[in-house]
Scaffold this motif. Sequence first.
Motif, PDB file in Angstrom:
ATOM      1  N   ILE A   1       0.455  -0.838   0.208  1.00  0.00           N
ATOM      2  CA  ILE A   1       0.322  -0.347   0.121  1.00  0.00           C
ATOM      3  C   ILE A   1       0.617   1.343   0.017  1.00  0.00           C
ATOM      4  N   MET A   2       1.864   1.341   0.911  1.00  0.00           N
ATOM      5  CA  MET A   2       2.586   2.509   0.708  1.00  0.00           C
ATOM      6  C   MET A   2       3.367   2.352   0.204  1.00  0.00           C
ATOM      7  N   ASP A   3       3.930   1.183  -0.611  1.00  0.00           N
ATOM      8  CA  ASP A   3       4.546   1.440  -2.070  1.00  0.00           C
ATOM      9  C   ASP A   3       4.106   2.075  -3.548  1.00  0.00           C
ATOM     10  N   ALA A   4       2.477   2.230  -3.362  1.00  0.00           N
ATOM     11  CA  ALA A   4       1.890   1.979  -4.345  1.00  0.00           C
ATOM     12  C   ALA A   4       1.432   3.527  -4.075  1.00  0.00           C
ATOM     13  N   GLY A   5       1.857   4.187  -3.023  1.00  0.00           N
ATOM     14  CA  GLY A   5       1.136   5.390  -2.654  1.00  0.00           C
ATOM     15  C   GLY A   5      -0.321   5.303  -2.595  1.00  0.00           C
ATOM     16  N   LEU A   6      -0.671   4.792  -2.442  1.00  0.00           N
ATOM     17  CA  LEU A   6      -1.948   5.111  -1.945  1.00  0.00           C
ATOM     18  C   LEU A   6      -2.731   6.314  -1.210  1.00  0.00           C
ATOM     19  N   ASP A   7      -4.070   6.563  -1.933  1.00  0.00           N
ATOM     20  CA  ASP A   7      -4.149   7.605  -1.378  1.00  0.00           C
ATOM     21  C   ASP A   7      -5.561   6.824  -0.134  1.00  0.00           C
ATOM     22  N   VAL A   8      -4.748   6.405   0.759  1.00  0.00           N
ATOM     23  CA  VAL A   8      -5.387   6.600   2.095  1.00  0.00           C
ATOM     24  C   VAL A   8      -4.730   7.117   3.297  1.00  0.00           C
ATOM     25  N   ASP A   9      -5.662   6.704   4.334  1.00  0.00           N
ATOM     26  CA  ASP A   9      -5.345   7.358   5.723  1.00  0.00           C
ATOM     27  C   ASP A   9      -4.675   5.974   6.232  1.00  0.00           C
ATOM     28  N   LEU A  10      -3.970   5.326   6.812  1.00  0.00           N
ATOM     29  CA  LEU A  10      -3.743   4.004   6.919  1.00  0.00           C
ATOM     30  C   LEU A  10      -3.156   3.483   8.604  1.00  0.00           C
ATOM     31  N   ARG A  11      -3.288   2.887   8.979  1.00  0.00           N
ATOM     32  CA  ARG A  11      -2.874   2.363  10.267  1.00  0.00           C
ATOM     33  C   ARG A  11      -2.957   0.887   9.710  1.00  0.00           C
ATOM     34  N   VAL A  12      -1.603   0.673  11.312  1.00  0.00           N
ATOM     35  CA  VAL A  12      -1.035  -0.481  11.011  1.00  0.00           C
ATOM     36  C   VAL A  12      -1.349  -0.948  12.808  1.00  0.00           C
ATOM     37  N   LEU A  13      -1.703  -1.730  12.958  1.00  0.00           N
ATOM     38  CA  LEU A  13      -1.799  -2.184  14.820  1.00  0.00           C
ATOM     39  C   LEU A  13      -1.211  -3.545  14.909  1.00  0.00           C
ATOM     40  N   VAL A  14      -0.145  -3.714  15.696  1.00  0.00           N
ATOM     41  CA  VAL A  14       0.416  -4.958  16.058  1.00  0.00           C
ATOM     42  C   VAL A  14       0.383  -5.386  17.359  1.00  0.00           C
ATOM     43  N   PRO A  15      -0.222  -6.407  18.388  1.00  0.00           N
ATOM     44  CA  PRO A  15       0.230  -6.212  18.779  1.00  0.00           C
ATOM     45  C   PRO A  15       1.087  -7.632  19.403  1.00  0.00           C
ATOM     46  N   ALA A  16       2.378  -8.008  19.627  1.00  0.00           N
ATOM     47  CA  ALA A  16       3.649  -8.515  20.124  1.00  0.00           C
ATOM     48  C   ALA A  16       3.827  -8.634  21.324  1.00  0.00           C
ATOM     49  N   VAL A  17       3.907  -9.756  20.579  1.00  0.00           N
ATOM     50  CA  VAL A  17       3.777 -11.069  22.477  1.00  0.00           C
ATOM     51  C   VAL A  17       4.852 -12.224  22.167  1.00  0.00           C
ATOM     52  N   GLU A  18       4.420 -13.131  23.300  1.00  0.00           N
ATOM     53  CA  GLU A  18       5.637 -14.571  23.416  1.00  0.00           C
ATOM     54  C   GLU A  18       4.465 -14.726  24.895  1.00  0.00           C
TER      55      GLU A  18
END
Length: 461
Positions: A265-282
């Motif tokens: 999405i970012m590499d293509a420069g798409l016209d969006v308001d992007l939010r990415v959430l990752v809960p990172a645990v073990e």
Amino acid sequence: MSSYCYIDRPSVLTEKSAASRPVHAVTAADMEDGTIDAAALAWARATGFAADAGSLLLVPGADGTLAAALFGLGSEPDAALSAGKLSKLLPAGDWHVESRLPEDRIALGFGLGSYSFRRYRQDKQKQVRLALGDEVRIEVERQLAGAFLARDLINTPTNDMGPEDLEVVFRALGQHYGAQATSIVGDDLLAQNFPLIHAVGRASAQAPRLLEMRWGRQGAPRVTLVGKGVCFDTGGLDIKSASNMALMKKDMGGAANVLGLALMIMDAGLDVDLRVLVPAVENSIAGNAFRPGDIYRSRKGLTVQIDNTDAEGRLVLADALSYADETPPDLLIDMATLTGAARVALGTDIAPFFTDDEALATRLSEISREENDPMWRLPLWPGYDKDLKSRAADITNAPSGGMAGSITAALFLKRFVGKQTRWAHFDIYGWTLSEKPHAPLGGEAFAIRTLYRYVRDLAGQ
């Protein structure tokens, strides 16, 4: 930049030039209707080449040097993806494809089949490259980069891909594209009201964390991606058997896939308001591990009884989805290696997804067929919602009975998403169990080519 993260584009594609040799990707019918030149056709008939799927025939020129190749497509529906074999079968050098199939589909199959995981062992490889026009090459490289990032992250063992390492990759990806990346770590999760993420990850030597990335134009369509980032899952105190624990480095496959999708999405420069959430645990075992019978109040306020510590993925996703929905997006996607029940239902090749949005389901299904990116909708059957009831809390994380496990997990997550939100949940496997032309054994990207195209359409691009 970590060498195993394909933020830089793969080098298996190159610009078109007069130096590349042709490889004719053909069916049996193509050999009868003049598609192939007479000399190559005569050679094919003399050698008994029948254009069977995945077969290759090298064609000599008049002077005895290598002039071209014929590649059999057979009649399979994913014939273009079978071009993944070309990267291994063709002699070294630059080649270009001549075929009735779209050039970009052949190139994608070729590129996906060229992948190998090289962080710990440097195998000597032939330099086989496919020559393409700039527009096609750039787009195919973008999709390969996303798939390769997902594969690399899943393939990396947890000693080098724990929550801290995943945050390093997350931040590096964000920095590469000018995104803002932040994290909430350890006891700060409690202070900022992410109790379920903290409970699942607190027993690990690496503190649990919630990773967040923001990129794009405010005011554009809001797209939020949530990925389960359980970097290893012992099962907790409800410990898994050795055989079931063997592949649990892949339990962060949801995070890996949303990062691959975010890259595209970012590499293509798409016209969006992007939010990415990752809960990172073990999900580890220690004296402070969460226990069966514990009850926690989630970020949304619902109380959750822990009836199985091996049903931890839905817990970390619950807090992340609640947080995502506090600023309702136009599209909310979560991806997770969540249930064995999904594998029983659809096997390891098809990505099950759940949504109540009929238009979204229809369009995703259409795109998946067009992209040879298999997925199948499963029902959010309301009749099973009663199975989430708990005697002591609002809901349980592990309904008894062992039936419809993928559906009840999806219904659990649905409790943490607003009714008006356009949401889809993907219960992916994240792994290829046996080698395919376009997919070696190991970590795999699921459904992200389909989702990328959907987001591209949403952005009007």
